[in-house]
Design a protein around this motif. Structure first.
Motif, PDB file in Angstrom:
ATOM      1  N   ALA A 167     -52.997  76.777  20.128  1.00  0.00           N
ATOM      2  CA  ALA A 167     -53.020  76.032  18.866  1.00  0.00           C
ATOM      3  C   ALA A 167     -54.412  76.052  18.245  1.00  0.00           C
ATOM      4  CB  ALA A 167     -52.566  74.592  19.094  1.00  0.00           C
ATOM      5  N   ASP A 168     -55.440  75.925  19.073  1.00  0.00           N
ATOM      6  CA  ASP A 168     -56.815  75.985  18.568  1.00  0.00           C
ATOM      7  C   ASP A 168     -57.089  77.338  17.916  1.00  0.00           C
ATOM      8  OD1 ASP A 168     -57.561  73.432  19.205  1.00  0.00           O
ATOM      9  OD2 ASP A 168     -58.768  73.965  20.951  1.00  0.00           O
ATOM     10  N   GLY A 169     -56.584  78.392  18.545  1.00  0.00           N
ATOM     11  CA  GLY A 169     -56.773  79.725  17.996  1.00  0.00           C
ATOM     12  C   GLY A 169     -56.049  79.900  16.671  1.00  0.00           C
ATOM     13  N   GLN A 170     -54.878  79.302  16.567  1.00  0.00           N
ATOM     14  CA  GLN A 170     -54.108  79.400  15.329  1.00  0.00           C
ATOM     15  C   GLN A 170     -54.787  78.655  14.184  1.00  0.00           C
ATOM     16  OE1 GLN A 170     -50.351  77.888  16.688  1.00  0.00           O
ATOM     17  NE2 GLN A 170     -49.774  79.788  17.698  1.00  0.00           N
ATOM     18  N   VAL A 171     -55.353  77.485  14.488  1.00  0.00           N
ATOM     19  CA  VAL A 171     -56.079  76.727  13.463  1.00  0.00           C
ATOM     20  C   VAL A 171     -57.293  77.521  13.003  1.00  0.00           C
ATOM     21  CG1 VAL A 171     -57.427  74.653  12.985  1.00  0.00           C
ATOM     22  CG2 VAL A 171     -55.298  74.472  14.263  1.00  0.00           C
ATOM     23  N   ALA A 172     -57.994  78.129  13.956  1.00  0.00           N
ATOM     24  CA  ALA A 172     -59.167  78.938  13.610  1.00  0.00           C
ATOM     25  C   ALA A 172     -58.778  80.073  12.673  1.00  0.00           C
ATOM     26  CB  ALA A 172     -59.806  79.493  14.881  1.00  0.00           C
ATOM     27  N   GLN A 173     -57.676  80.717  12.982  1.00  0.00           N
ATOM     28  CA  GLN A 173     -57.204  81.818  12.135  1.00  0.00           C
ATOM     29  C   GLN A 173     -56.856  81.323  10.741  1.00  0.00           C
ATOM     30  OE1 GLN A 173     -53.532  83.710  13.440  1.00  0.00           O
ATOM     31  NE2 GLN A 173     -54.241  85.684  12.682  1.00  0.00           N
ATOM     32  N   ARG A 174     -56.241  80.146  10.681  1.00  0.00           N
ATOM     33  CA  ARG A 174     -55.808  79.596   9.395  1.00  0.00           C
ATOM     34  C   ARG A 174     -56.990  79.258   8.488  1.00  0.00           C
ATOM     35  NH1 ARG A 174     -52.619  76.057  11.308  1.00  0.00           N
ATOM     36  NH2 ARG A 174     -53.833  74.140  11.038  1.00  0.00           N
ATOM     37  N   ILE A 175     -58.095  78.790   9.076  1.00  0.00           N
ATOM     38  CA  ILE A 175     -59.232  78.399   8.239  1.00  0.00           C
ATOM     39  C   ILE A 175     -60.251  79.531   8.078  1.00  0.00           C
ATOM     40  CG2 ILE A 175     -58.984  75.966   8.862  1.00  0.00           C
ATOM     41  CD1 ILE A 175     -61.349  76.216  10.720  1.00  0.00           C
ATOM     42  N   GLY A 176     -59.906  80.686   8.636  1.00  0.00           N
ATOM     43  CA  GLY A 176     -60.745  81.861   8.407  1.00  0.00           C
ATOM     44  C   GLY A 176     -61.848  82.099   9.405  1.00  0.00           C
ATOM     45  N   VAL A 177     -61.741  81.534  10.594  1.00  0.00           N
ATOM     46  CA  VAL A 177     -62.754  81.764  11.629  1.00  0.00           C
ATOM     47  C   VAL A 177     -62.490  83.112  12.299  1.00  0.00           C
ATOM     48  CG1 VAL A 177     -63.778  80.925  13.773  1.00  0.00           C
ATOM     49  CG2 VAL A 177     -62.962  79.295  12.063  1.00  0.00           C
ATOM     50  N   ASN A 178     -63.433  84.020  12.206  1.00  0.00           N
ATOM     51  CA  ASN A 178     -63.269  85.313  12.873  1.00  0.00           C
ATOM     52  C   ASN A 178     -64.390  85.604  13.852  1.00  0.00           C
ATOM     53  OD1 ASN A 178     -65.361  85.971  11.117  1.00  0.00           O
ATOM     54  ND2 ASN A 178     -63.983  86.936   9.642  1.00  0.00           N
ATOM     55  N   GLY A 179     -65.214  84.611  14.109  1.00  0.00           N
ATOM     56  CA  GLY A 179     -66.288  84.744  15.092  1.00  0.00           C
ATOM     57  C   GLY A 179     -66.785  83.379  15.506  1.00  0.00           C
ATOM     58  N   VAL A 180     -67.376  83.309  16.671  1.00  0.00           N
ATOM     59  CA  VAL A 180     -67.878  82.033  17.183  1.00  0.00           C
ATOM     60  C   VAL A 180     -69.322  82.185  17.632  1.00  0.00           C
ATOM     61  CG1 VAL A 180     -65.666  81.016  17.847  1.00  0.00           C
ATOM     62  CG2 VAL A 180     -66.775  82.612  19.416  1.00  0.00           C
ATOM     63  N   PRO A 181     -70.075  81.063  17.659  1.00  0.00           N
ATOM     64  CA  PRO A 181     -69.608  79.689  17.434  1.00  0.00           C
ATOM     65  C   PRO A 181     -69.334  79.423  15.953  1.00  0.00           C
ATOM     66  CG  PRO A 181     -71.982  79.695  17.647  1.00  0.00           C
ATOM     67  CD  PRO A 181     -71.533  81.102  17.963  1.00  0.00           C
ATOM     68  N   PHE A 182     -68.434  78.485  15.718  1.00  0.00           N
ATOM     69  CA  PHE A 182     -68.130  78.065  14.351  1.00  0.00           C
ATOM     70  C   PHE A 182     -68.045  76.546  14.334  1.00  0.00           C
ATOM     71  CE2 PHE A 182     -65.770  77.318  10.477  1.00  0.00           C
ATOM     72  CZ  PHE A 182     -66.288  78.275   9.616  1.00  0.00           C
ATOM     73  N   PHE A 183     -68.854  75.936  13.474  1.00  0.00           N
ATOM     74  CA  PHE A 183     -68.953  74.485  13.400  1.00  0.00           C
ATOM     75  C   PHE A 183     -68.356  74.002  12.076  1.00  0.00           C
ATOM     76  CE2 PHE A 183     -72.303  76.246  15.923  1.00  0.00           C
ATOM     77  CZ  PHE A 183     -72.576  75.343  16.940  1.00  0.00           C
TER      78      PHE A 183
END
Length: 235
Positions: A167-183
């Protein structure tokens, strides 16, 4: 104020970013009002744990580069880590899938130990050369946090917290996170990467100011209202 952080314990810049953010937080006047939640992000879910391969050869292979290039890249990262007080030892690092480590973090979060779990796993991987896919290692790390050994053992043996990691990965994908760290600060400002502490502090202060109610001073044109000032004078 809520801070959401997406991270993978296999990511060297996530540990560096954690330190830089913590340094900023120490300077933030309202740090006691800050809630931090860590979120799972698998940089490469397909990684197969291989205790016989070193990180230099691994990175060289996946990037199509020479081993010498890989060694230099890791030396650069080690230097960056040292600048924020971290000791990386890539000579001991183990190529390991991080999925079960993420499940352990999700379990620790239910006990209010999410930040502590991130810290011990980062240190285990980058400094101590531990296999973060090995259940015995994860159980021992959980015990060091104060997690119940039996509960941790049963959790790792089953599929608990799989949905939370995904679920965390899906939320990241939805908000456009394609690399980490992301704050994400207060669900408003997104900061990608291990940015300087000054930038984190500026973002914290800006977000804090925006959450405070604005008060507009109203007076008549002659400004004839009488007040008592902090120096004891009444005019």
């Amino acid at each position: 104020m809520k801070i959401d952080i997406w991270s993978d314990v296999r990511c060297p810049f996530c540990y560096i970013g954690k330190r830089k953010f913590e340094n900023a937080l120490e300077q933030f006047a309202h740090k006691d009002k800050v809630e931090i939640e860590w979120h799972s992000f698998e940089l490469d879910p397909t990684v197969v744990t291989d205790t016989n391969k070193n990180v230099y050869d691994y990175l060289a292979e996946i990037k199509g580069q020479s081993r010498e290039w890989s060694v230099k890249m890791h030396e650069h990262v080690t230097k960056s880590a040292a600048e924020v007080g971290l000791q990386y030892d890539f000579d001991k690092a183990v190529i390991a899938n991080s999925f079960d480590a993420h499940r352990l973090i999700q379990f620790a979060k239910t006990k209010g130990l999410g930040d502590e779990a991130e810290e011990v796993l980062f240190k285990a991987y980058f400094t101590e050369g531990k296999n973060i896919a090995d259940h015995a290692v994860l159980i021992a790390l959980g015990e060091s946090l104060g997690l119940d050994k039996q509960e941790t053992t049963e959790m790792l043996a089953g599929s608990a917290f799989t949905n939370e990691v995904k679920a965390d990965g899906q939320v990241a994908q939805r908000i456009g996170v394609n690399g980490v760290p992301f704050f994400v600060i207060d669900n408003k400002y997104g900061i990608s990467g291990a940015q300087p502490s000054e930038l984190f502090l500026e973002a914290l202060e800006t977000s804090w100011k925006e959450t405070q109610p604005a008060i507009e001073i109203i007076s008549n044109n002659n400004n004839e209202g009488t007040v008592c000032s902090t120096d004891g004078e009444c005019i």
